[in-house]
Design an enzyme around this catalytic site. Sequence first.
Site, PDB file in Angstrom:
ATOM      1  CG  ASP A 140      -5.694  10.170   9.582  1.00 51.73           C
ATOM      2  OD1 ASP A 140      -6.555  11.028   9.278  1.00 51.73           O
ATOM      3  OD2 ASP A 140      -5.830   8.961   9.315  1.00 51.73           O
ATOM      4  NE  ARG A 166      -3.539  -0.435   2.804  1.00 49.65           N
ATOM      5  CZ  ARG A 166      -4.756   0.041   2.484  1.00 49.65           C
ATOM      6  NH1 ARG A 166      -5.439  -0.518   1.515  1.00 49.65           N
ATOM      7  NH2 ARG A 166      -5.290   1.044   3.144  1.00 49.65           N
ATOM      8  CE1 TYR A 204      -4.404   5.413  12.171  1.00 52.26           C
ATOM      9  CE2 TYR A 204      -5.988   7.214  12.152  1.00 52.26           C
ATOM     10  CZ  TYR A 204      -4.954   6.520  11.548  1.00 52.26           C
ATOM     11  OH  TYR A 204      -4.453   6.939  10.333  1.00 52.26           O
TER      12      TYR A 204
HETATM   13  N1  LIG Z   1      -4.880   4.629   3.596  1.00 46.59           N
HETATM   14  C1  LIG Z   1      -5.242   5.909   3.764  1.00 46.59           C
HETATM   15  O1  LIG Z   1      -6.032   6.451   2.972  1.00 46.59           O
HETATM   16  C2  LIG Z   1      -4.667   6.704   4.905  1.00 46.59           C
HETATM   17  C3  LIG Z   1      -5.376   7.842   5.365  1.00 46.59           C
HETATM   18  C4  LIG Z   1      -4.841   8.572   6.426  1.00 46.59           C
HETATM   19  C5  LIG Z   1      -3.643   8.192   7.001  1.00 46.59           C
HETATM   20  N2  LIG Z   1      -2.979   7.086   6.542  1.00 46.59           N
HETATM   21  C6  LIG Z   1      -1.703   6.713   7.160  1.00 46.59           C
HETATM   22  O2  LIG Z   1      -0.779   6.377   6.147  1.00 46.59           O
HETATM   23  C7  LIG Z   1       0.058   5.282   6.577  1.00 46.59           C
HETATM   24  C8  LIG Z   1      -0.034   4.131   5.586  1.00 46.59           C
HETATM   25  O3  LIG Z   1      -1.416   3.817   5.385  1.00 46.59           O
HETATM   26  P1  LIG Z   1      -1.850   2.377   4.816  1.00 46.59           P
HETATM   27  O4  LIG Z   1      -3.335   2.435   4.651  1.00 46.59           O
HETATM   28  O5  LIG Z   1      -0.979   2.012   3.679  1.00 46.59           O
HETATM   29  O6  LIG Z   1      -1.477   1.493   6.108  1.00 46.59           O
HETATM   30  P2  LIG Z   1      -1.935  -0.009   6.476  1.00 46.59           P
HETATM   31  O7  LIG Z   1      -2.079  -0.796   5.226  1.00 46.59           O
HETATM   32  O8  LIG Z   1      -3.127   0.054   7.394  1.00 46.59           O
HETATM   33  O9  LIG Z   1      -0.697  -0.502   7.367  1.00 46.59           O
HETATM   34  C9  LIG Z   1       0.636  -0.358   6.905  1.00 46.59           C
HETATM   35  C10 LIG Z   1       1.486  -1.451   7.470  1.00 46.59           C
HETATM   36  O10 LIG Z   1       1.641  -1.284   8.889  1.00 46.59           O
HETATM   37  C11 LIG Z   1       2.245  -2.475   9.322  1.00 46.59           C
HETATM   38  N3  LIG Z   1       1.923  -2.789  10.720  1.00 46.59           N
HETATM   39  C12 LIG Z   1       0.717  -2.872  11.329  1.00 46.59           C
HETATM   40  N4  LIG Z   1       0.870  -3.296  12.595  1.00 46.59           N
HETATM   41  C13 LIG Z   1       2.203  -3.509  12.792  1.00 46.59           C
HETATM   42  C14 LIG Z   1       2.996  -3.975  13.876  1.00 46.59           C
HETATM   43  N5  LIG Z   1       2.469  -4.356  15.047  1.00 46.59           N
HETATM   44  N6  LIG Z   1       4.336  -4.054  13.709  1.00 46.59           N
HETATM   45  C15 LIG Z   1       4.888  -3.715  12.537  1.00 46.59           C
HETATM   46  N7  LIG Z   1       4.211  -3.272  11.464  1.00 46.59           N
HETATM   47  C16 LIG Z   1       2.879  -3.179  11.593  1.00 46.59           C
HETATM   48  C17 LIG Z   1       1.733  -3.605   8.404  1.00 46.59           C
HETATM   49  O11 LIG Z   1       2.889  -4.257   7.882  1.00 46.59           O
HETATM   50  P3  LIG Z   1       2.866  -5.812   7.410  1.00 46.59           P
HETATM   51  O12 LIG Z   1       1.894  -5.854   6.266  1.00 46.59           O
HETATM   52  O13 LIG Z   1       4.261  -6.057   7.038  1.00 46.59           O
HETATM   53  O14 LIG Z   1       2.404  -6.611   8.592  1.00 46.59           O
HETATM   54  C18 LIG Z   1       0.946  -2.857   7.344  1.00 46.59           C
HETATM   55  O15 LIG Z   1       1.124  -3.354   6.045  1.00 46.59           O
HETATM   56  C19 LIG Z   1      -0.419   4.916   7.990  1.00 46.59           C
HETATM   57  O16 LIG Z   1       0.407   5.543   8.934  1.00 46.59           O
HETATM   58  C20 LIG Z   1      -1.833   5.476   8.049  1.00 46.59           C
HETATM   59  O17 LIG Z   1      -2.238   5.815   9.373  1.00 46.59           O
HETATM   60  C21 LIG Z   1      -3.473   6.325   5.512  1.00 46.59           C
END
Ligand SMILES: NC(=O)c1ccc[n+]([C@@H]2O[C@H](COP(=O)([O-])OP(=O)(O)OC[C@H]3O[C@@H](n4cnc5c(N)ncnc54)[C@H](OP(=O)(O)O)[C@@H]3O)[C@@H](O)[C@H]2O)c1
Length: 242
Positions: A141, A19, A154
């Site tokens: 975020d 992602r 969160y």
């Molecule tokens: N998606 C959005 O639209 C959005 C919106 C606002 C903010 N954000 C922020 O942007 C960032 C990336 O978003 P995303 O949606 O791509 O994130 P995500 O898919 O929810 O999570 C990213 C990765 O975090 C790792 N993770 C979770 N728990 C963990 C743990 N205990 N130890 C180590 N690694 C862990 C996982 O790695 P593994 O797969 O290797 O386990 C997961 O693939 C995040 O900080 C999120 O809060 C995203």
Amino acid sequence: MSPVDLGGRTALVTGGARRIGRAICLALAGKGVRVAIHTRSSEAEARDLAERCSGSIVLRADLADPAERARLVPQAAERLGRLDFLVNNASVYERTPLEELDEPSWERSIAVNLTAPFFLARDAGLRMRAAGSGAIVNVTDWATERPYADRLPYFAAKAGLEAATRGLARALAPEVRVNAVAPGPILLPEGAGDDLAAAMTSATPLGRLGGPEAVAEAVLFLLGHDFVTGETLRVDGGRWLK
Ligand SMILES: NC(=O)c1ccc[n+]([C@@H]2O[C@H](COP(=O)([O-])OP(=O)(O)OC[C@H]3O[C@@H](n4cnc5c(N)ncnc54)[C@H](OP(=O)(O)O)[C@@H]3O)[C@@H](O)[C@H]2O)c1
């Protein structure tokens, strides 16, 4: 601005296998940065990605485990030879309605979303300062100022990480810059349906999801700009305005 030449540098990206983290790793590698791709459970995806990112390595750690977390920065620095950049991207995004919220889920969110990125930034930042330069980006975020009521652990953690970003920027200056990127609607949570996509796009002035490359571009900008520190850059299509 004096752009920092990213080529030949090294970076640790947490949650880098999939992602948004994956897009950040690809963007860095595209600039000639050697990346330590951190993963917890997506090791196969991380290894595939490493094949596309020249000179990169894969490191595994559960960021909720203090001992595994503490090994991550020293391992990255040792395996890459030095550590110029850290991107704290890994996150856990659980739905936690107040009535169902218990202490373990609060603790899990704070551990992964605040404690881990803070100590990784502390550990990396002190090394970078001793080496004379470096930069850190924390991924937060857009909604820290208007937290969703059903995900308070969160958002409390992400708001704390924004405060830590400003504090670390002061503590580690002038050698190390510390900034944050605050994404808005970039990618839907896994398993989300079309109705959520429609609700998110209609609540966003630019009328669409941003895609992970939008966040990666902002990370490159903040790592490469030598007169910005303590800043939080929203990449949210104007979502916070509505
Ligand atoms: N998606 C959005 O639209 C959005 C919106 C606002 C903010 N954000 C922020 O942007 C960032 C990336 O978003 P995303 O949606 O791509 O994130 P995500 O898919 O929810 O999570 C990213 C990765 O975090 C790792 N993770 C979770 N728990 C963990 C743990 N205990 N130890 C180590 N690694 C862990 C996982 O790695 P593994 O797969 O290797 O386990 C997961 O693939 C995040 O900080 C999120 O809060 C995203």
